[in-house]
Motif scaffolding. Sequence first.
Motif, short mmCIF file in Angstrom:
data_model
loop_
_atom_site.label_atom_id
_atom_site.label_comp_id
_atom_site.label_asym_id
_atom_site.label_seq_id
_atom_site.Cartn_x
_atom_site.Cartn_y
_atom_site.Cartn_z
N THR A 12 36.76 47.00 34.38
CA THR A 12 38.15 46.57 34.46
C THR A 12 38.40 46.51 36.06
N LYS A 13 39.00 45.38 36.41
CA LYS A 13 39.40 45.38 37.75
C LYS A 13 40.82 46.17 38.11
N HIS A 14 41.66 46.39 36.95
CA HIS A 14 42.90 46.94 37.25
C HIS A 14 43.26 47.92 36.23
#
Length: 368
Positions: free
Chosen positions: A210-212
């Motif tokens: 996940t990026k965030h």
Amino acid sequence: MARLTENYSLSGPGSNKDTRHMVVHLGNSEITYAPGDSLAVVPRNFAHAVDELLSHLGLDSQTPVDLPTGAKPLREVLIQQYILNRVSKKFVKAVLERLPEGAKKTALAEIVGNEEAFDDFVYTRDYTDVLAEYPAQFSAAEFLPLTNKIAPRLYSIASSPKAHPGEVHLTVAVVKYHTHDRQKLGIASGYLAHGQDLNKDELPVYIQPTKHFHMPPPDAPMIMVGPGTGIAPFRAFLEEREVEGAKGRNWLFFGDQKKECDFLYEAQFADLQRKGILTKLDTAFSRDQAEKIYVQDRMRENGAELWKWLQDGAYFYVCGDAKRMAKDVHQMLITIAQEHGGKTPEAAKEYIEVQFAKTEKRYLKDVY
């Protein structure tokens, strides 16, 4: 190449759904992941569906297909590489060109010429449906460019790697539907639910970090809204907090159709409540009463307390349906900021969408 070691239904008798818990064993791959990550599954088609299509195409299953890695039989290539559960528009147009003049060609030409009708036509049909209605012949070399390649499907991971070393747990809603006198399954959910011999078949997977959608600091309060299969990452978050002994308070909103048969992971969440890890649990079962109740309704009922949690530094997470649920939850956050934060509609919107989401980065979404 992973293996499925568990696959069982979380839905009880009387449910309109087949939501499954699946355990993917990563073997000796040394693949690692964090809560909030997704597992990418590269699905395959059922052999019987490919055989049915080949008979309609009039093609030999062993026809060699040249690939960069060398030649492979057509049947194997179709099983592993092409989306066959929904027909492409370019294929329908190619069928139209091959049809002899007559009523069938005229009818199909009318559909292809109307954008809305064409969208509806391909939405409910696969290649076999079209060929059964409009027989046409193709060579393998002609057919393959008219189809689309299989892309990986991403599933939010439902487990903490610390709680389940070497495993990835998934919460999968199996897509099933009946169109044109044939039973169909979603390409990925059907493959996972019904296309795997446990502990035997190999499943191509990889982790999509996940990026965030990361967990908050261990002492920060956490509010999680995850109806249906949107519960997956929050099971992972709570398991991780339990293993780590994190001190932050945890509040979960879960919703589905019926409590009796759709309360996913009910026993595990009750256990987490008993242990004091799950501080507060609010549920919304839309079909258990005359008027439908959803997670955003439970948010509003608890608006004063929810607002207090946000002022105390809580991180707010939402996972699941992007089209309706996530929008309704977003709107309810703005309403709560008005009703309990004393803000004007404009100031409430600004607070939730700019300060809370972008500046403080405490509003995080995993929606699809």
